[in-house]
Design an enzyme around this catalytic site. Structure first.
Site, mmCIF file in Angstrom:
data_model
loop_
_atom_site.group_PDB
_atom_site.id
_atom_site.type_symbol
_atom_site.label_atom_id
_atom_site.label_comp_id
_atom_site.label_asym_id
_atom_site.label_seq_id
_atom_site.Cartn_x
_atom_site.Cartn_y
_atom_site.Cartn_z
ATOM 1 N N LYS A 194 0.866 -1.176 0.000
ATOM 2 C CA LYS A 194 0.000 0.000 0.000
ATOM 3 C C LYS A 194 0.902 1.226 0.000
ATOM 4 O O LYS A 194 1.706 1.418 0.915
ATOM 5 C CB LYS A 194 -0.905 0.004 1.220
ATOM 6 N N LYS A 247 -2.147 -1.543 -3.850
ATOM 7 C CA LYS A 247 -2.997 -0.363 -3.815
ATOM 8 C C LYS A 247 -2.155 0.900 -3.914
ATOM 9 O O LYS A 247 -1.166 0.993 -3.174
ATOM 10 C CB LYS A 247 -3.761 -0.370 -2.494
HETATM 11 C C1 PBG Z 1 -7.009 3.836 5.293
HETATM 12 C C2 PBG Z 1 -7.530 3.532 3.934
HETATM 13 C C3 PBG Z 1 -7.406 4.379 2.834
HETATM 14 C C4 PBG Z 1 -8.039 3.764 1.769
HETATM 15 C C5 PBG Z 1 -8.537 2.539 2.217
HETATM 16 N N1 PBG Z 1 -8.210 2.405 3.563
HETATM 17 C C6 PBG Z 1 -6.815 5.737 2.717
HETATM 18 C C7 PBG Z 1 -5.610 6.102 3.452
HETATM 19 O O1 PBG Z 1 -4.690 5.285 3.638
HETATM 20 O O2 PBG Z 1 -5.554 7.229 3.880
HETATM 21 C C8 PBG Z 1 -8.138 4.382 0.404
HETATM 22 C C9 PBG Z 1 -9.146 3.840 -0.531
HETATM 23 C C10 PBG Z 1 -9.424 4.724 -1.688
HETATM 24 O O3 PBG Z 1 -8.772 5.767 -1.914
HETATM 25 O O4 PBG Z 1 -10.347 4.383 -2.433
HETATM 26 N N2 PBG Z 1 -6.802 2.818 6.166
#
Ligand code: PBG
Length: 323
Positions: A194, A247
């Site tokens: 991520k 991601k």
């Molecule tokens: C946070 C989380 C995020 C997303 C999913 N879980 C954003 C972040 O890390 O700030 C993003 C999903 C998206 O942008 O569609 N735990």
């Protein structure tokens, strides 16, 4: 010329015969945003066509998706500011919005696959995925909160627990916590690679979960790194993950491919909020053809090696019969 590749493109029937990659409803997971209240359905300003639902409307939405053959959902809560604290205690309060929503969906639709999010940010007064002390994110102390959250979600009926926090060791910690409580059948879909991405902006609007200070670079990965994704993937696999996720998806197709080539586990990819917002904005301006650009995006994520795709386009592609 002996080889003329165009021969295999000469008619629609032949083009379909030689098509290497397909996307089907079975591959799609639909993220849904939940908000407190009754009969609520408010559009996320930066994500046209995507709404925050109160639980009653969430159930209607799930039902209408399932009629289309869309059976997997990833739930995310919008928590009111006064319920947030330093330790995200709202995340494991039994009567809290999120756990109620999971129970309701599973009670009404036992055959649906409910993916649940483990991370502190929607419930944290600091807006971070871990406990903050003097501006630092505490890794090992955070694991305890994540374990409680995961366990509460398992009790509520989660089919797949998806830790999105990027703390070290959390997959193993959650796996042990679930197993010790008898939840051996509950799966873990780890956000393995991520990245600290600009493309999460609209999601943070949807949940009002942006960090109150600083950024997430001390836990989410540097977009410049690929080899580091293999370290994360290897650890998550060794710690008991059932799926490895990458991601965002579109700017990281190489990472999807790299992980796919280095694991036998199914790989998932999250086609995130910013990717959705950017496409929708161009469609609204009349600059892109929606059907063609959406199906090209999803097909490309599959082609790169993702088995499952988390995408805000999931319902519209089925409603419009674009697949
Ligand atoms: C946070 C989380 C995020 C997303 C999913 N879980 C954003 C972040 O890390 O700030 C993003 C999903 C998206 O942008 O569609 N735990």
């Amino acid at each position: 010329m002996l080889q003329r590749p165009r021969r295999n493109r000469k008619s629609e029937v032949i083009r379909q015969m030689v098509q290497e990659t397909h996307v089907s409803a079975a591959n799609l997971i639909f993220p849904l945003f939940i908000v407190e209240g009754n009969n609520q359905k408010t559009e996320v300003a930066s994500m046209s066509g995507i709404f925050r639902y109160s639980i009653d409307n969430l159930l209607r939405e799930v039902e209408s998706c399932m009629k289309l053959g869309l059976n997997s959902f990833d739930l995310f809560p919008n928590i009111s500011e006064e319920l947030k604290d330093k330790y995200a205690t709202e995340s494991h309060r039994e009567e809290g919005l999120y756990l109620r929503a999971i129970r309701e969906v599973k009670n009404n639709f036992p055959e649906a696959c409910v993916v649940t999010d483990v991370a502190m940010d929607p419930y944290s007064s600091d807006g971070h995925d871990g406990i903050v002390e003097n501006g630092e994110i505490l890794n090992d102390e955070t694991l305890e909160v994540l374990g409680r959250m995961a366990l509460a979600q398992a009790y509520a009926g989660a089919d797949i627990i998806a830790p999105s926090d990027m703390m070290d060791g959390r997959v193993g910690y959650i796996r042990r916590t679930l197993d010790d409580a008898g939840f051996k059948h509950v799966s873990i879909m780890s956000y393995s690679a991520k990245y600290a991405s600009a493309f999460y902006g609209p999601f943070r609007d949807a949940l009002n979960s942006a960090p109150k200070f600083g950024d997430k670079k001390s836990y989410q990965m540097n977009p410049a790194n690929q080899r580091e994704a293999l370290i994360e993937a290897r650890l998550d696999e060794a710690e008991g993950a059932d799926f490895l996720m990458v991601k965002p998806a579109l700017a990281y197709l190489d990472v999807i491919k790299l992980i796919k080539d280095n694991t036998e586990l199914p790989v998932a990819a999250y086609n995130v909020s910013g990717e959705y917002a950017m496409l929708k904005a161009a469609v609204q301006k009349g600059w892109l053809n929606e059907q063609r650009s959406v199906t090209e995006v999803l097909t490309s994520i599959r082609r790169a090696g993702a088995t499952a795709i988390l995408t805000y386009h999931a319902k519209e592609v089925l409603e419009n019969k674009w697949l």
